[in-house]
Design an enzyme around this catalytic site. Structure first.
Site, PDB file in Angstrom:
ATOM      1  N   ASN A   1      -8.677 -45.779 -14.864  1.00  0.00           N
ATOM      2  CA  ASN A   1      -8.119 -46.009 -13.531  1.00  0.00           C
ATOM      3  C   ASN A   1      -6.609 -46.176 -13.640  1.00  0.00           C
ATOM      4  O   ASN A   1      -6.098 -46.612 -14.674  1.00  0.00           O
ATOM      5  CB  ASN A   1      -8.734 -47.278 -12.935  1.00  0.00           C
ATOM      6  CG  ASN A   1      -8.225 -47.565 -11.527  1.00  0.00           C
ATOM      7  OD1 ASN A   1      -8.162 -46.657 -10.688  1.00  0.00           O
ATOM      8  ND2 ASN A   1      -7.843 -48.800 -11.258  1.00  0.00           N
TER       9      ASN A   1
ATOM     10  N   GLY B   1      -4.224 -37.993  -3.150  1.00  0.00           N
ATOM     11  CA  GLY B   1      -4.573 -37.168  -4.319  1.00  0.00           C
ATOM     12  C   GLY B   1      -3.385 -36.665  -5.116  1.00  0.00           C
ATOM     13  O   GLY B   1      -3.512 -35.678  -5.856  1.00  0.00           O
ATOM     14  N   SER B   2      -2.237 -37.351  -5.029  1.00  0.00           N
ATOM     15  CA  SER B   2      -1.075 -36.847  -5.780  1.00  0.00           C
ATOM     16  C   SER B   2      -1.274 -37.008  -7.295  1.00  0.00           C
ATOM     17  O   SER B   2      -0.774 -36.186  -8.078  1.00  0.00           O
ATOM     18  CB  SER B   2       0.214 -37.535  -5.325  1.00  0.00           C
ATOM     19  OG  SER B   2       0.211 -38.894  -5.661  1.00  0.00           O
ATOM     20  N   ASN B   3      -2.008 -38.030  -7.714  1.00  0.00           N
ATOM     21  CA  ASN B   3      -2.285 -38.172  -9.158  1.00  0.00           C
ATOM     22  C   ASN B   3      -3.274 -37.115  -9.625  1.00  0.00           C
ATOM     23  O   ASN B   3      -3.137 -36.579 -10.741  1.00  0.00           O
ATOM     24  CB  ASN B   3      -2.806 -39.576  -9.469  1.00  0.00           C
ATOM     25  CG  ASN B   3      -1.681 -40.591  -9.512  1.00  0.00           C
ATOM     26  OD1 ASN B   3      -0.913 -40.619 -10.467  1.00  0.00           O
ATOM     27  ND2 ASN B   3      -1.553 -41.381  -8.461  1.00  0.00           N
TER      28      ASN B   3
ATOM     29  N   HIS C   1      -3.339 -48.078 -11.730  1.00  0.00           N
ATOM     30  CA  HIS C   1      -3.055 -49.160 -10.784  1.00  0.00           C
ATOM     31  C   HIS C   1      -1.539 -49.296 -10.626  1.00  0.00           C
ATOM     32  O   HIS C   1      -0.808 -49.309 -11.626  1.00  0.00           O
ATOM     33  CB  HIS C   1      -3.659 -50.475 -11.293  1.00  0.00           C
ATOM     34  CG  HIS C   1      -3.488 -51.577 -10.310  1.00  0.00           C
ATOM     35  ND1 HIS C   1      -4.238 -51.664  -9.152  1.00  0.00           N
ATOM     36  CD2 HIS C   1      -2.622 -52.612 -10.275  1.00  0.00           C
ATOM     37  CE1 HIS C   1      -3.837 -52.717  -8.465  1.00  0.00           C
ATOM     38  NE2 HIS C   1      -2.861 -53.303  -9.114  1.00  0.00           N
TER      39      HIS C   1
ATOM     40  N   MET D   1     -10.845 -45.780  -3.782  1.00  0.00           N
ATOM     41  CA  MET D   1     -10.749 -47.144  -3.274  1.00  0.00           C
ATOM     42  C   MET D   1     -12.102 -47.856  -3.131  1.00  0.00           C
ATOM     43  O   MET D   1     -12.193 -48.855  -2.423  1.00  0.00           O
ATOM     44  CB  MET D   1      -9.958 -47.156  -1.961  1.00  0.00           C
ATOM     45  CG  MET D   1      -8.489 -46.812  -2.177  1.00  0.00           C
ATOM     46  SD  MET D   1      -7.742 -47.743  -3.566  1.00  0.00           S
ATOM     47  CE  MET D   1      -6.026 -47.809  -3.100  1.00  0.00           C
TER      48      MET D   1
HETATM   49  C1  GAR Z   1      -1.824 -44.688  -6.510  1.00  0.00           C
HETATM   50  O1  GAR Z   1      -0.572 -45.292  -6.330  1.00  0.00           O
HETATM   51  C2  GAR Z   1      -2.730 -45.556  -7.333  1.00  0.00           C
HETATM   52  O2  GAR Z   1      -2.025 -46.293  -8.301  1.00  0.00           O
HETATM   53  C3  GAR Z   1      -3.329 -46.452  -6.285  1.00  0.00           C
HETATM   54  O3  GAR Z   1      -3.573 -45.608  -5.200  1.00  0.00           O
HETATM   55  C4  GAR Z   1      -2.568 -44.595  -5.175  1.00  0.00           C
HETATM   56  C5  GAR Z   1      -3.238 -43.257  -4.962  1.00  0.00           C
HETATM   57  O4  GAR Z   1      -2.295 -42.257  -4.753  1.00  0.00           O
HETATM   58  N1  GAR Z   1      -4.521 -47.063  -6.748  1.00  0.00           N
HETATM   59  C6  GAR Z   1      -4.853 -48.325  -6.472  1.00  0.00           C
HETATM   60  O5  GAR Z   1      -4.185 -49.058  -5.766  1.00  0.00           O
HETATM   61  C7  GAR Z   1      -6.153 -48.796  -7.099  1.00  0.00           C
HETATM   62  N2  GAR Z   1      -6.329 -50.181  -6.919  1.00  0.00           N
HETATM   63  P1  GAR Z   1      -2.720 -40.719  -4.811  1.00  0.00           P
HETATM   64  O6  GAR Z   1      -3.984 -40.582  -3.930  1.00  0.00           O
HETATM   65  O7  GAR Z   1      -1.571 -39.996  -4.226  1.00  0.00           O
HETATM   66  O8  GAR Z   1      -2.986 -40.368  -6.238  1.00  0.00           O
END
Ligand code: GAR
Length: 199
Positions: free
Chosen positions: A106, A11-13, A108, A89
């Site tokens: 989204n 969940g950092s984003n 990526h 995911m």
């Molecule tokens: C992020 O790096 C995002 O780009 C990736 O999951 C990570 C989630 O990080 N998403 C994918 O690979 C989608 N296909 P977060 O939970 O720390 O935000």
């Protein structure tokens, strides 16, 4: 504007977007954080941020359709206008996406259309590309195929490991995603065919 952020893990984003909302940079409400993994650290973040959560996993339901129905009901009750997938995911069905056409975005961790799928970072390293990056795109019925909103490049260094590259990619993500959410909230993103224009 009412936003729902969807997470499955760290969940950092989500945190970066919530911080921009708190700072007043994004003028919107994160009404709910939807999570399909009861063990996700994103849930702790939501608690600290004072953001409500809707946690439901696929295995709590008889079918994928029921799982999505439960999420859709939550979004409808809250009158959500923008869905932000942030490390969510699960692939959403065409029906779900049609209900929020051009309102689901989204992030990526690669320069799409290269290295779509679940390990964009590992796949870029294995392929041997010298530059990869981050893509924010609208979600369509395919996997990572929707119209691209913004991208930013990241160099792949000869000694990079999955972790070291992921760290630099995440830094870029945490700048790029809040920027895109702000543009969307301000009505500055227009889609012409599959080409996105920022006004
Ligand atoms: C992020 O790096 C995002 O780009 C990736 O999951 C990570 C989630 O990080 N998403 C994918 O690979 C989608 N296909 P977060 O939970 O720390 O935000």
């Amino acid at each position: 504007m009412k936003i729902a952020v969807f997470c499955s893990g760290n969940g950092s984003n989500f945190q970066a977007i919530a911080d921009s909302v708190k700072a007043g940079d994004i003028k919107a409400d994160i009404s709910v954080m939807v999570c399909d993994n009861p063990k996700a650290f994103a849930i702790e973040r939501a608690k600290k941020l004072g953001i409500e959560t809707f946690v439901t996993s696929l295995k709590d339901h008889k079918s994928r359709q029921d799982f999505e129905k439960a999420i859709l009901a939550e979004l409808e009750v809250r009158k959500i206008e923008l869905v932000v997938l942030a490390g969510f995911m699960k692939v959403l069905s065409a029906d779900f996406i049609a209900k929020y056409k051009n309102r689901i975005i989204n992030i990526h961790p690669a320069l799409l259309p290269s290295f779509a799928g679940t390990d964009g970072i590992g796949d870029a390293i294995k392929y041997g590309v010298k530059a990869t990056g981050v893509t924010v795109h609208f979600v369509d019925a395919g996997v990572d195929t929707g119209p691209i909103i913004l991208q930013d490049a990241v160099e792949v260094r000869p000694d990079d490991t999955h972790d070291s590259l992921a760290e630099r990619i995440h830094k870029i993500e945490h700048q790029l995603y809040p920027r895109v959410v702000k543009l969307f909230v301000e009505g500055r993103i227009k889609i012409e065919g599959r080409v996105v224009k920022i006004t």
